[in-house]
Design a protein around this motif. Structure first.
Motif, short mmCIF file in Angstrom:
data_model
loop_
_atom_site.label_atom_id
_atom_site.label_comp_id
_atom_site.label_asym_id
_atom_site.label_seq_id
_atom_site.Cartn_x
_atom_site.Cartn_y
_atom_site.Cartn_z
N ARG A 1 -24.90 -17.82 -44.75
CA ARG A 1 -26.03 -18.31 -45.61
C ARG A 1 -25.39 -19.13 -46.72
NH1 ARG A 1 -28.95 -16.89 -50.44
NH2 ARG A 1 -27.51 -15.01 -51.16
N ILE A 2 -26.18 -20.36 -47.11
CA ILE A 2 -25.89 -21.32 -47.99
C ILE A 2 -26.78 -21.29 -48.88
CG2 ILE A 2 -25.56 -23.88 -48.08
CD1 ILE A 2 -24.83 -23.98 -45.13
N ARG A 3 -26.13 -21.14 -49.87
CA ARG A 3 -26.94 -20.85 -51.35
C ARG A 3 -26.89 -22.19 -52.05
NH1 ARG A 3 -26.03 -15.66 -54.50
NH2 ARG A 3 -24.06 -16.69 -55.01
N GLU B 1 -22.92 -22.73 -52.39
CA GLU B 1 -22.12 -21.84 -51.95
C GLU B 1 -22.32 -21.42 -50.65
OE1 GLU B 1 -19.98 -17.89 -54.08
OE2 GLU B 1 -22.07 -18.48 -54.65
N PHE B 2 -21.16 -21.23 -49.85
CA PHE B 2 -21.09 -20.60 -48.38
C PHE B 2 -20.82 -19.18 -48.46
CE2 PHE B 2 -20.82 -24.71 -45.63
CZ PHE B 2 -21.57 -25.50 -46.31
N LEU B 3 -21.83 -18.21 -48.05
CA LEU B 3 -21.66 -16.97 -48.32
C LEU B 3 -21.50 -16.21 -46.74
CD1 LEU B 3 -24.01 -16.21 -51.12
CD2 LEU B 3 -21.62 -16.42 -51.29
N GLU C 1 -22.29 -9.80 -48.62
CA GLU C 1 -22.06 -11.40 -48.67
C GLU C 1 -21.02 -11.62 -49.72
OE1 GLU C 1 -26.16 -13.86 -47.77
OE2 GLU C 1 -25.78 -13.24 -49.71
N LEU C 2 -20.01 -12.40 -49.04
CA LEU C 2 -18.72 -12.49 -49.69
C LEU C 2 -18.51 -14.27 -49.63
CD1 LEU C 2 -16.52 -9.91 -48.78
CD2 LEU C 2 -17.57 -10.05 -51.06
N PRO C 3 -17.90 -14.82 -50.78
CA PRO C 3 -17.83 -16.12 -50.35
C PRO C 3 -16.80 -16.71 -49.31
CG PRO C 3 -17.32 -15.55 -52.77
CD PRO C 3 -17.65 -14.56 -51.97
N ALA D 1 -12.98 -13.34 -44.33
CA ALA D 1 -12.80 -13.48 -42.87
C ALA D 1 -11.21 -13.66 -42.72
CB ALA D 1 -13.61 -14.60 -42.35
N SER D 2 -10.83 -13.24 -41.49
CA SER D 2 -9.31 -13.47 -40.95
C SER D 2 -9.37 -14.83 -40.73
CB SER D 2 -9.14 -12.47 -39.98
OG SER D 2 -10.04 -12.86 -38.96
N GLY D 3 -8.20 -15.32 -40.33
CA GLY D 3 -7.69 -16.82 -39.79
C GLY D 3 -8.59 -17.04 -38.63
N GLY D 4 -8.53 -16.11 -37.59
CA GLY D 4 -9.29 -16.25 -36.37
C GLY D 4 -10.77 -16.26 -36.69
#
Length: 593
Positions: A422-424, A446-448, A457-459, A464-467
């Motif tokens: 989600r893009i806020r 902010e990209f959540l 929802e986190l920034p 997320a992992s690298g992959g």
């Protein structure tokens, strides 16, 4: 587009060269073979940090070079000249043209539509950046490469975590160039007015004295009222007056010899023109052509020239000026010399200084009326900037909803079921003189990212992992390319994009990389046969013993035909059996859009 990548003495790679496809290129090989060194080479020519530890053992330096196809002339699009590798999907006329413009700003012109980016790293850790055969600062190499190539790897993904990069990506995907340009024009006008008001309000006695000096200087120059080139004209005229006697004597003597009647109307002397004309008549009287007629024609031409000379000299006998004229001219020259001594050195400099000073006086005039006038103008500019920011906000908000929805749909097919983006877009809270407005608008973007159902929802970059980030960036690039259009001219490199992926999701991952490669050049480092099978070209990185010295080194080889089928089979089952070879052939046949 990357046409060629060459590497020497970088880690285990002593010498390698790859020529990627215009579409999708896969880099494969066993774990530990040295695939990461190719990414290191890319990062080096992109202006990344150099380390002497990457130089091959026994070698004095490592070298990497990329040859990129670019437009022959730079575009007009503006660009931020800061850091490289912004994760975007720009168009060919945009990104590659910006790269050419950065190169030309550094004095480098592409040859035959190609730019050469190279980097030399010594074993001591010192490096040298080279662009088009000329040494340049590393920042220049970074700026140029940043418009040509984007790396999506574990360490590279962190760039998208910054608010500035997220804003740039959203604007690119939104295609809001016109709205953004309109806002930036309004912002620059507002910022310039604020700077002018700040300067006025902070003026003290020194500024007032400067204003008085400018007014007095302008008044003095206006009193004399110099005209462009006037000093040279006056000096020429003065020379004529001062040498009037000599001029008169010389001209009179010349006219007496040519046509005495011009000096003395009562003179009976035969003029040179008459004598020449007599010679013409005599030759014509022979009535024999050839040399006599030719010479008669020449003499006629001489007679005409002499007549012109006599006329011109006769004009010079009049109006040479008198002593009174000379006094006036000398006085005028003195006044002009004074101006040039103070505000010159040339008279044109004096006039230019006066014109500029007239504007400077306005800025130094801190009268209450002037300040009030500028404050009123500033309020108008602020309202215009607010309106432009609102238009830009609407475009961003609409694009944010579409981008978030489409990316979430793509993630479903990339083995990230339930993940969403989600893009806020919110109005920036500001209490300064410009309120919520800033150089890039009035929005906080902010990209959540939600990696799995039930997760908060986190920034982006912290959730997320690298992959997962690589796959998220792939989804973003795919959707952005579809929304904005062709991304040709840009090279995307994906590393670890297949981490944690298998089965059907691996096939879908390969399909989407191939889809992106329809509009851009894509290079993927992968362990999955289901991804590599979609590539237009495949290179295998492997360790091999050098027959000359017995040392183990890394080779990079393009595989085609049966050799490629064998590599795909190895990736499928670890060895090339009849079953895995058949499976590899089937996979390659099915991997078409």
């Amino acid at each position: 587009m990357l046409e060629e990548l060459s590497v020497r003495n970088l880690g285990p790679i002593h010498s390698a060269q790859i020529t990627p496809a215009a579409g999708l290129t896969a880099i494969t090989g066993e774990t530990g073979a040295g695939k990461s060194m190719l990414l290191s080479a890319i990062r080096l020519i992109s202006g990344g940090t150099a380390s002497g530890s990457r130089v091959s053992s026994g070698a004095g330096e490592a070298w990497s070079q990329g040859v990129f196809a670019v437009p022959d002339a730079a575009g007009d699009t503006d660009s931020d000249t800061t850091a490289p590798a912004v994760p975007t999907a720009p168009t060919a006329s945009n990104a590659a043209s910006k790269a050419v413009r950065y190169a030309e700003d550094a004095g480098i012109t592409p040859e035959d539509g190609e730019l050469f980016l190279s980097r030399v790293v010594s074993a001591s850790g010192r490096s040298r950046a080279v662009l088009g055969g000329k040494t340049v600062p590393r920042s220049v190499l970074a700026s140029v490469a940043g418009e040509l190539i984007t790396v999506h790897g574990q360490t590279d993904q962190l760039r998208i975590a910054s608010a500035a990069r997220q804003r740039e990506f959203l604007d690119m995907a939104a295609g809001d160039d016109k709205q953004l340009a309109a806002y930036q024009r309004a912002w620059e006008a507002l910022a310039a007015m604020d700077a002018r008001l700040t300067k006025l309000r902070s003026q003290e006695a020194a500024a007032c004295q400067q204003a008085d000096y400018l007014r007095e200087s302008i008044e003095r120059i206006n009193q004399i009222d110099p005209q462009p080139g006037e000093d040279k004209e006056l000096k020429d005229k003065r020379d004529r007056i001062e040498n009037a006697a000599a001029i008169t004597q010389g001209v009179s003597t010349a006219l007496t010899a040519l046509d005495a009647s011009q000096v003395n109307v009562d003179s009976d002397a035969v003029s040179a023109v008459d004598l020449v004309n007599r010679a013409v008549q005599a030759l014509q009287g022979i009535r024999v052509g050839g040399v006599f007629e030719e010479q008669a024609v020449r003499l006629q031409s001489i007679a005409a020239d002499l007549t012109d000379v006599v006329f011109a000299l006769a004009q010079e006998l009049d109006g040479e000026g008198d002593v009174e004229d000379l006094d006036r001219i000398n006085g005028r020259i003195h006044d002009l010399n004074e101006l040039m001594r103070r505000w010159g050195p040339e008279l044109s400099d004096v006039i230019a200084w006066r014109d500029k000073a007239a504007f400077d006086v306005e800025d130094l005039d801190a009268s209450p009326e002037k300040v009030a006038q500028l404050e009123s103008e500033r309020e108008r500019l602020y309202r215009e900037a607010l309106a432009a920011a609102e238009t830009l906000h609407d475009a961003r908000e609409q694009a944010a909803g579409q981008l978030g929805t489409h990316v979430s749909e793509e993630l479903e097919s990339l083995a990230m079921s339930g993940a969403s983006l989600r893009i806020r877009v919110t109005e920036h809270e500001g209490d300064g003189p410009t309120g919520p407005l800033g150089p890039h608008g009035g929005d906080d973007i902010e990209f959540l990212f939600t990696p799995f159902p039930g997760s908060p929802e986190l920034p982006m970059g912290k959730s997320a992992s690298g992959g997962e980030l690589s796959r998220l960036m792939l989804a973003l690039e795919l959707v952005a390319a579809e929304q904005r259009g062709n991304a040709g001219g840009m090279t995307f490199i994906f590393d670890e994009v297949d981490a944690g992926v298998g089965g059907k999701a691996a096939v879908e991952l390969g399909r989407r990389l191939a889809r992106l490669a329809e509009d851009a050049q894509v290079i993927v480092v992968t362990h999955l046969a289901q991804v590599a099978s979609w590539a237009d070209k495949q290179f295998v990185v492997a360790k091999a013993e050098n027959p000359d010295d017995g040392m183990v080194e890394t080779t990079v080889t393009e595989v085609t035909g049966e050799t490629r089928i064998g590599e795909i089979a190895r990736m499928l089952s670890g060895s090339a059996t009849e079953t895995s070879l058949d499976h590899a052939r089937e996979l390659l046949e099915e991997s078409t859009l």
